[in-house]
Write an enzyme that holds these catalytic residues in place. Structure first.
Site, PDB file in Angstrom:
ATOM      1  N   GLN A 166      22.491  52.034  14.161  1.00  6.55           N
ATOM      2  CA  GLN A 166      22.720  53.002  15.226  1.00  6.55           C
ATOM      3  C   GLN A 166      21.413  53.704  15.630  1.00  6.55           C
ATOM      4  O   GLN A 166      20.439  53.721  14.900  1.00  6.55           O
ATOM      5  CB  GLN A 166      23.752  54.045  14.777  1.00  6.55           C
ATOM      6  CG  GLN A 166      25.163  53.511  14.625  1.00  6.55           C
ATOM      7  CD  GLN A 166      25.427  52.765  13.343  1.00  6.55           C
ATOM      8  OE1 GLN A 166      24.568  52.627  12.476  1.00  6.55           O
ATOM      9  NE2 GLN A 166      26.641  52.253  13.204  1.00  6.55           N
ATOM     10  N   TYR A 186      20.135  37.140   7.017  1.00  4.90           N
ATOM     11  CA  TYR A 186      21.455  37.413   7.570  1.00  4.90           C
ATOM     12  C   TYR A 186      22.230  38.457   6.770  1.00  4.90           C
ATOM     13  O   TYR A 186      23.441  38.385   6.619  1.00  4.90           O
ATOM     14  CB  TYR A 186      22.293  36.128   7.690  1.00  4.90           C
ATOM     15  CG  TYR A 186      21.608  35.040   8.460  1.00  4.90           C
ATOM     16  CD1 TYR A 186      21.522  35.089   9.846  1.00  4.90           C
ATOM     17  CD2 TYR A 186      21.009  33.964   7.802  1.00  4.90           C
ATOM     18  CE1 TYR A 186      20.868  34.099  10.556  1.00  4.90           C
ATOM     19  CE2 TYR A 186      20.347  32.971   8.513  1.00  4.90           C
ATOM     20  CZ  TYR A 186      20.286  33.047   9.883  1.00  4.90           C
ATOM     21  OH  TYR A 186      19.640  32.067  10.593  1.00  4.90           O
ATOM     22  N   GLY A 187      21.515  39.472   6.266  1.00  5.67           N
ATOM     23  CA  GLY A 187      22.192  40.552   5.553  1.00  5.67           C
ATOM     24  C   GLY A 187      23.001  41.416   6.494  1.00  5.67           C
ATOM     25  O   GLY A 187      23.024  41.214   7.714  1.00  5.67           O
ATOM     26  N   TRP A 438      26.489  61.807  14.138  1.00  2.00           N
ATOM     27  CA  TRP A 438      26.647  61.323  12.767  1.00  2.00           C
ATOM     28  C   TRP A 438      26.679  62.465  11.767  1.00  2.00           C
ATOM     29  O   TRP A 438      25.714  63.219  11.638  1.00  2.00           O
ATOM     30  CB  TRP A 438      25.483  60.387  12.439  1.00  2.00           C
ATOM     31  CG  TRP A 438      25.496  59.707  11.109  1.00  2.00           C
ATOM     32  CD1 TRP A 438      26.455  58.880  10.611  1.00  2.00           C
ATOM     33  CD2 TRP A 438      24.475  59.767  10.097  1.00  2.00           C
ATOM     34  NE1 TRP A 438      26.088  58.406   9.364  1.00  2.00           N
ATOM     35  CE2 TRP A 438      24.873  58.938   9.029  1.00  2.00           C
ATOM     36  CE3 TRP A 438      23.245  60.426  10.018  1.00  2.00           C
ATOM     37  CZ2 TRP A 438      24.095  58.770   7.874  1.00  2.00           C
ATOM     38  CZ3 TRP A 438      22.463  60.259   8.874  1.00  2.00           C
ATOM     39  CH2 TRP A 438      22.891  59.437   7.821  1.00  2.00           C
ATOM     40  N   ASP A 441      26.487  60.339   5.542  1.00  2.39           N
ATOM     41  CA  ASP A 441      27.191  59.885   4.348  1.00  2.39           C
ATOM     42  C   ASP A 441      26.232  59.581   3.201  1.00  2.39           C
ATOM     43  O   ASP A 441      26.666  59.189   2.129  1.00  2.39           O
ATOM     44  CB  ASP A 441      28.011  58.627   4.667  1.00  2.39           C
ATOM     45  CG  ASP A 441      27.142  57.480   5.140  1.00  2.39           C
ATOM     46  OD1 ASP A 441      26.994  56.514   4.376  1.00  2.39           O
ATOM     47  OD2 ASP A 441      26.586  57.546   6.242  1.00  2.39           O
ATOM     48  N   GLU A 494      33.160  55.113  12.060  1.00  4.59           N
ATOM     49  CA  GLU A 494      33.613  55.044  10.675  1.00  4.59           C
ATOM     50  C   GLU A 494      34.194  56.402  10.325  1.00  4.59           C
ATOM     51  O   GLU A 494      33.598  57.435  10.650  1.00  4.59           O
ATOM     52  CB  GLU A 494      32.459  54.727   9.711  1.00  4.59           C
ATOM     53  CG  GLU A 494      31.941  53.308   9.798  1.00  4.59           C
ATOM     54  CD  GLU A 494      30.733  53.092   8.896  1.00  4.59           C
ATOM     55  OE1 GLU A 494      30.207  54.084   8.339  1.00  4.59           O
ATOM     56  OE2 GLU A 494      30.314  51.941   8.756  1.00  4.59           O
TER      57      GLU A 494
END
Length: 597
Positions: A166, A186-187, A438, A441, A494
């Site tokens: 983001q 490709y994580g 945000w 977290d 989320e």
């Protein structure tokens, strides 16, 4: 090529905050021999008046093709910023028109790179502008707060890598090749946003869980995981949600591109792109972009350390604000009262209200443009952090709306912070074009009550349009929409990870607060491509009744909704109201609703 992941997300592991690198970098820049940006100031100010124009200080670096050791300087900044997720370093890297060869500009936290031409083709790299995730073991879900703008790239191997999450916009870019949105290996990846850009080759999102692309052109789009949304994009894949999960609108209802700094001969100016209706494709592909320019002399060039009283004095004097990179502590709101005022940030300048103040308030006037800065909640609770229009605002701004673009809000992470409601939109017709609001977290000052923030975005104005709305982890409603005829194109959410138990999120007789609630009295609203995820890792037994809540009225229409339980940590009972299958188990497979009602 290996088969990319098709689903899944990792919890964002805590990262320690870092000590400030600002002073060290400021000392290093003069030694690098780089020119300091300056603009032609306005006419001599009256006694006691603040001057317009001036230099932008040591953390705005301006390069031309003859600047020595450009790569070395880029590498030094990246070394300092690569993992400084909650540090105080802020940098803008600006490139004068011309051709640059053999560069790889790796972009770390709080770093913006941009060309200084009027169009992307004026500043050309035979090289790359790269974001990867080596600092976080190949996990790109924390590659926040960085940007690229107004450049043409000829990638060295044919494909540029921009593996972001983001708050990492990719604007006015022309890629003479492909664009890879995934990290090496490709994580996990959790982005992202592209606007007013042209990618001649294919865009390869691979492991990106969601993405929004607006008013652009692509040569192809390779795959999707959960939620890929396009509006006004030439070459976008056909609408096919939920399999694959593409939401495609031929045009964007209303758009107006972000203001940007550019070089007009020897003078620095800020270009203000004009508003477009039912837009499709870039603003710059067929000649000179349409809009107006303001000389730098019409801006008060703010430096870190300046107080709110000075910023307000500059605004009252009729100047716009150009916020240079750094941290700005505020003891009162910055008050934007004049129509058509521009507040533009370079290099993620950060506003911090120290005493519970609102960081910024905008009057109910036409055409204000807010762009390119971060608001960080302070340790004393603020009732609000950003207010666009006062309570009860009622003026019609359809012809000349206020725009909020790349304005990001954070509560906690860099230290304790609290805010009851983060962003309040009271003015009618406001355009919210890419925001990430945000409640942290991870980082410092994080906990269910430590960084308490009940509401993310509250929209009271009518005819408000959000394009690229990212809002996460609030204690109650992430988005609460009360105005009429609101529209959202792409929503990513989320729910708060850290809810201690079911009782903590109980909403009367409803289990959990919706991520996106349309108020019961609203009669008309529409949204496209809306997703909510839960990861209740503190108490995985928590049940959430739904991700979306809306009144059952003919004018309320939502398209392409999904909810996802990440690894089975908590579950949704429904998608919207009592509609949609529950999530279940640990498979991280979305539950979807194609249309509501």
């Amino acid at each position: 090529m290996p088969t990319p992941p098709t689903a899944g997300s990792a919890p964002r592991a805590p990262r320690p905050s870092r000590r400030s690198v600002l002073a060290a970098m400021a000392a290093a820049v003069p030694a690098a021999g780089l020119p300091v940006l300056s603009g032609r100031a306005s006419a001599a100010p009256a006694v006691g008046a603040l001057p317009g124009g001036g230099d932008l200080g040591p953390n705005v670096l301006v390069f031309d093709p003859a600047t020595p050791n450009i790569q070395g300087t880029l590498d030094e900044i990246f070394k300092r910023q690569e993992s400084a997720q909650f540090g105080e370093g802020r940098f803008a890297l600006l490139f004068k028109p011309g051709t640059y060869r053999g560069l790889n500009a790796q972009i770390g936290f709080y770093t913006s790179i941009a060309g200084l031409g009027l169009s992307p083709g004026d500043t050309t790299f035979h090289g790359d502008v790269t974001v990867d995730a080596g600092w976080f073991n190949g996990n790109a879900t924390q590659n926040f707060w960085r940007s690229a703008e107004n450049l043409t790239l000829h990638p060295v191997n044919g494909t540029n890598r921009w593996a972001v999450a983001q708050a990492a916009p990719f604007r006015r870019m022309h890629i003479k090749g492909g664009l890879n949105l995934a990290p090496d290996g490709y994580g996990w990846a959790s982005g992202g946003y592209i606007a007013d850009s042209r990618i001649d080759g294919s865009v390869a999102p691979y492991s990106q869980q969601q993405w929004y692309t607006r008013d652009s052109s692509v040569g192809g789009w390779n795959n999707a995981v959960w939620n890929m949304v396009f509006s006004g994009v030439e070459g976008a894949p056909a609408q096919s949600f939920p399999d694959p999960p593409y939401t495609t609108l031929d045009t964007t209802p209303v758009s107006r591109e972000k203001p940007f700094l550019y070089l007009d001969g020897a003078d620095y100016k800020v270009f203000l792109p004009e508003k477009r209706t039912n837009a499709r494709g870039t603003t710059w592909g067929s000649g000179r972009p349409r809009g107006e320019s303001l000389p730098l002399g019409q801006f008060y060039v703010a430096k870190p350390g300046v107080d709110a009283a000075t910023l307000n004095a500059a605004l009252a004097q009729g100047l716009n604000l150009l916020l240079t990179p750094g941290i700005y502590h505020l003891d009162r709101p910055v008050e934007v009262r004049r129509p058509n005022t521009v507040v533009l940030g370079l290099g993620y300048p950060t506003l911090v209200p120290d005493n519970g103040a609102t960081a910024m308030k905008v009057a109910d006037v036409d055409g204000v443009r807010l762009a390119g800065f971060l608001i960080d909640a302070g340790p004393v609770n603020s009732a609000t952090l950003l207010e666009v229009g006062p309570e009860g605002a009622s003026a019609d701004h359809a012809a000349n709306p206020t725009t909020v673009q790349d304005v990001f809000i954070r509560i906690g992470g860099a230290g304790p912070g609290k805010a009851t409601t983060s962003m309040v939109i009271n003015s009618n017709h406001t355009l919210i074009d890419h925001t990430w609001v945000w409640r942290a977290d991870h980082g410092d000052g994080v906990g269910w009550e430590t960084n308490r923030a009940d509401y993310g975005v509250r929209v009271n104005g009518d005819d408000v349009l959000a394009t690229g709305l990212f809002v996460e982890h609030f204690n109650r409603y992430d988005v609460e929409w009360r105005g009429e005829r609101g529209r959202t194109v792409f929503f990513q959410n989320e729910k708060a990870y850290d809810a201690p138990n079911q009782a903590a999120i109980q909403n009367g007789d409803i289990k959990g607060y919706a991520a996106y609630k349309i108020a019961d009295g609203v009669t008309a609203h529409e949204g496209w491509g809306l997703g909510s995820y839960c990861y209740y890792n503190v108490d995985p037994t928590i049940r959430q009744d739904h991700g979306f809540q809306a009144p059952a009225k003919p004018g309320v229409k939502l398209h392409h909704l999904l909810v996802v339980s990440l690894g089975g940590k908590g579950q949704y009972e429904h998608v919207i109201n009592s509609i949609g299958a529950p999530t279940s188990g640990t498979s991280t497979v979305p539950s979807t609703v194609v249309s509501y009602p």
